[in-house]
Design a protein around this motif. Structure first.
Motif, mmCIF file in Angstrom:
data_model
loop_
_atom_site.group_PDB
_atom_site.id
_atom_site.type_symbol
_atom_site.label_atom_id
_atom_site.label_comp_id
_atom_site.label_asym_id
_atom_site.label_seq_id
_atom_site.Cartn_x
_atom_site.Cartn_y
_atom_site.Cartn_z
ATOM 1 N N UNK A 63 -3.587 12.306 11.936
ATOM 2 C CA UNK A 63 -3.333 12.729 10.543
ATOM 3 C C UNK A 63 -3.332 11.498 9.640
ATOM 4 N N UNK A 64 -4.046 11.592 8.533
ATOM 5 C CA UNK A 64 -4.093 10.482 7.574
ATOM 6 C C UNK A 64 -3.075 10.719 6.459
ATOM 7 N N UNK A 65 -2.684 9.627 5.811
ATOM 8 C CA UNK A 65 -1.712 9.747 4.704
ATOM 9 C C UNK A 65 -2.491 10.132 3.443
ATOM 10 N N UNK A 66 -2.868 11.412 3.415
ATOM 11 C CA UNK A 66 -3.905 11.870 2.485
ATOM 12 C C UNK A 66 -3.414 12.195 1.080
ATOM 13 N N UNK A 67 -2.098 12.249 0.868
ATOM 14 C CA UNK A 67 -1.577 12.572 -0.475
ATOM 15 C C UNK A 67 -1.310 11.271 -1.229
ATOM 16 N N UNK A 68 -2.058 11.053 -2.285
ATOM 17 C CA UNK A 68 -1.973 9.791 -3.032
ATOM 18 C C UNK A 68 -1.306 10.039 -4.383
ATOM 19 N N UNK A 69 -0.068 9.545 -4.577
ATOM 20 C CA UNK A 69 0.674 9.838 -5.812
ATOM 21 C C UNK A 69 0.382 8.818 -6.928
ATOM 22 N N UNK A 70 -0.574 9.138 -7.777
ATOM 23 C CA UNK A 70 -0.886 8.281 -8.941
ATOM 24 C C UNK A 70 0.031 8.642 -10.102
ATOM 25 N N UNK A 72 0.093 8.333 -14.529
ATOM 26 C CA UNK A 72 -0.567 7.913 -15.775
ATOM 27 C C UNK A 72 0.362 6.956 -16.519
ATOM 28 N N UNK A 73 -0.190 6.267 -17.489
ATOM 29 C CA UNK A 73 0.619 5.346 -18.298
ATOM 30 C C UNK A 73 1.765 6.099 -18.973
ATOM 31 N N UNK A 74 1.565 7.400 -19.231
ATOM 32 C CA UNK A 74 2.605 8.218 -19.890
ATOM 33 C C UNK A 74 3.750 8.550 -18.922
ATOM 34 N N UNK A 75 3.537 8.292 -17.624
ATOM 35 C CA UNK A 75 4.554 8.613 -16.623
ATOM 36 C C UNK A 75 4.254 9.887 -15.855
ATOM 37 N N UNK A 76 3.261 10.667 -16.315
ATOM 38 C CA UNK A 76 2.911 11.923 -15.623
ATOM 39 C C UNK A 76 2.396 11.620 -14.217
ATOM 40 N N UNK A 77 2.915 12.369 -13.245
ATOM 41 C CA UNK A 77 2.483 12.154 -11.852
ATOM 42 C C UNK A 77 1.287 13.048 -11.540
ATOM 43 N N UNK A 78 0.215 12.452 -11.059
ATOM 44 C CA UNK A 78 -0.981 13.190 -10.648
ATOM 45 C C UNK A 78 -1.169 12.932 -9.160
ATOM 46 N N UNK A 79 -1.091 13.974 -8.349
ATOM 47 C CA UNK A 79 -1.284 13.762 -6.914
ATOM 48 C C UNK A 79 -2.716 14.097 -6.520
ATOM 49 N N UNK A 80 -3.370 13.145 -5.864
ATOM 50 C CA UNK A 80 -4.725 13.364 -5.364
ATOM 51 C C UNK A 80 -4.626 13.556 -3.849
ATOM 52 N N UNK A 81 -5.100 14.707 -3.408
ATOM 53 C CA UNK A 81 -5.033 15.047 -1.983
ATOM 54 C C UNK A 81 -6.448 14.923 -1.409
ATOM 55 N N UNK A 82 -6.674 13.894 -0.605
ATOM 56 C CA UNK A 82 -7.995 13.637 -0.022
ATOM 57 C C UNK A 82 -8.264 14.619 1.123
ATOM 58 N N UNK A 83 -9.334 15.387 1.008
ATOM 59 C CA UNK A 83 -9.650 16.391 2.026
ATOM 60 C C UNK A 83 -10.656 15.868 3.051
ATOM 61 N N UNK A 84 -11.786 15.356 2.554
ATOM 62 C CA UNK A 84 -12.803 14.798 3.455
ATOM 63 C C UNK A 84 -13.707 13.880 2.642
ATOM 64 N N UNK A 85 -14.310 12.882 3.302
ATOM 65 C CA UNK A 85 -15.150 11.940 2.561
ATOM 66 C C UNK A 85 -16.419 12.597 2.028
ATOM 67 N N UNK A 118 -7.404 6.794 -13.283
ATOM 68 C CA UNK A 118 -5.989 6.562 -12.946
ATOM 69 C C UNK A 118 -5.918 5.249 -12.186
ATOM 70 N N UNK A 119 -4.772 4.577 -12.273
ATOM 71 C CA UNK A 119 -4.614 3.313 -11.546
ATOM 72 C C UNK A 119 -3.308 3.314 -10.763
ATOM 73 N N UNK A 120 -3.331 2.652 -9.601
ATOM 74 C CA UNK A 120 -2.109 2.474 -8.817
ATOM 75 C C UNK A 120 -2.110 1.068 -8.239
#
Length: 398
Positions: A63-70, A72-85, A118-120
């Motif tokens: 299992x990969x650590x696929x949930x990436x919590x980015x 925004x500069x405003x503080x809003x959390x955007x979660x990117x969930x990587x499914x497959x390349x 988005x940046x992290x």
């Protein structure tokens, strides 16, 4: 396929769902189903329940650590969930990329991410690395997202490990915690690429595996990367209208030869292993018929007659793979296994207790027939723990 989903459902009280794993992996309960009868065991008893001439097949995906919590500069959390390349499409190659890679992803809180990257800043333990994420295009399940970073000394695998979270199942209704990093992973996981664990394997310990080996049981690995679609509920009234997700698998030629030559009973650890084995059968049937054989469609088994034995099908697949000059057979499958399907590859299945109305419950019913009701009824009445972190069963084919 006019199988009605409401025939394969049951009442699962919330308190029966295991939210956390047990302290000791192999102290989970094990329901033994054999010749119509049910016994209560403990998972550490498994080596006593598997014949010495058996072959046990494991899915060694990691299992990969696929949930990436980015953020925004405003503080809003955007979660990117990587499914497959998406590019490159090969999982191993995608993880080795050193400055840019694109993945098919689902995006949480999308309404807050209208445009721009988005940046992290990722703490790697050495140099902080800034990873940028931008939307490339829309897909059925979400977006193709491009990730970029300027430090070529770091692979995407290393960055994902540092910035990602373990993607535990949505029905646990909690955030992933430190315990999940280790416990939502089998002790034999090797090939990274899954976004869900092959959960039947979570009960195994090195001690249980050594006991099996010492008894003479052959332990063999194959790899199927489990996708998020494994949690996709069946929303249609009949199974005919449900679209199965595609998952990618890879099986060494050496494993194919073991499958062909092994004369004792074969036991699959988990539904993902069983789906891979049955897909290998149909790939062999298609190769034998001179048809394209690297992808098994959802209804391939129901639109073709499998008139050859499992061993013959594997023989044809070995021949075709050797002709291609490959050391592994690589394919993809959307196979669906439902009551009425003839399971050819195995005599037994180690599996957890699955959600009501799910394709996994239908698969169990294909193995044990109507006995599934008796099995699940017994598990509910005897305080078995359900779903991914729950207890286990050893089901011998009815």
């Amino acid at each position: 396929m006019h199988i009605s989903i409401d025939q394969y459902t049951y009442n699962l009280p919330t308190e029966k769902i295991a939210k956390y794993p047990l302290t000791e992996r192999d102290q989970s309960k094990l329901l033994l189903f054999s010749d119509g009868s049910i016994d209560n065991k403990t998972f550490s008893d498994l080596p006593n329940l598997i014949p010495a001439d058996a072959m046990l097949l494991f899915n060694n995906t990691k299992v990969i650590r696929a949930r990436l919590p980015f953020r925004k500069a405003t503080g809003a959390r955007i979660e990117i969930f990587c499914l497959e390349p998406a590019s490159p499409t090969d999982v191993a190659t995608a993880f080795e990329q050193t400055q840019e890679v694109t993945w098919n992803c689902m995006v949480g809180n999308l309404k807050k991410w209208k445009e721009g990257a988005l940046e992290m800043e990722v703490d790697t333990g050495k140099t902080p690395v800034v990873v940028k994420a931008e939307k490339v295009s829309k897909t059925n399940d979400g977006f193709v997202i491009r990730f970029r970073w300027e430090n070529p000394e770091y692979t995407f695998s290393e960055l994902m490990e540092a910035m990602g979270k373990t993607p535990i199942p949505p029905y646990l209704e909690r955030e992933s915690e430190e315990i999940d990093t280790e416990r939502y992973q089998t002790v034999y996981s090797r090939e990274q690429g899954s976004v869900a664990a092959p959960t039947a394997g979570l009960h195994f310990t090195p001690e249980v595996m050594n006991s099996l080996k010492n008894k003479g049981v052959l332990l063999t690995n194959l790899t199927l990367h489990v996708g998020a679609g494994t949690f996709r509920p069946v929303k249609s009234e009949t199974i005919a209208d449900h679209k199965m997700h595609t998952e990618h698998f890879r099986v060494p030629l050496e494993t194919l030869k073991q499958l062909k030559n092994h004369t004792g009973p074969k036991v699959a650890v988990g539904t993902t292993t069983l789906r891979t084995l049955e897909s290998l059968y149909w790939a062999g049937v298609l190769a034998h018929r001179g048809k394209a054989f690297h992808h098994i469609e959802q209804w391939t088994p129901y639109n073709n007659e499998g008139i050859i034995s499992f061993e013959d099908a594997i023989s044809h697949l070995i021949e075709a793979t050797e002709k291609e000059g490959k050391s592994h057979f690589e394919g993809s499958t959307a196979i669906i296994i439902v009551p009425g399907y003839e399971v050819r590859s195995i005599k037994g299945l180690v599996t957890n207790f699955h959600q009501p109305g799910s394709t996994l419950l239908l698969l169990v019913a294909a193995i044990v027939g109507e006995n599934w009701k008796k099995i699940y009824d017994h598990a509910l009445k005897n305080d078995y723990r359900f779903l991914s972190y729950g207890d286990s069963s050893l089901l011998w084919k009815a």
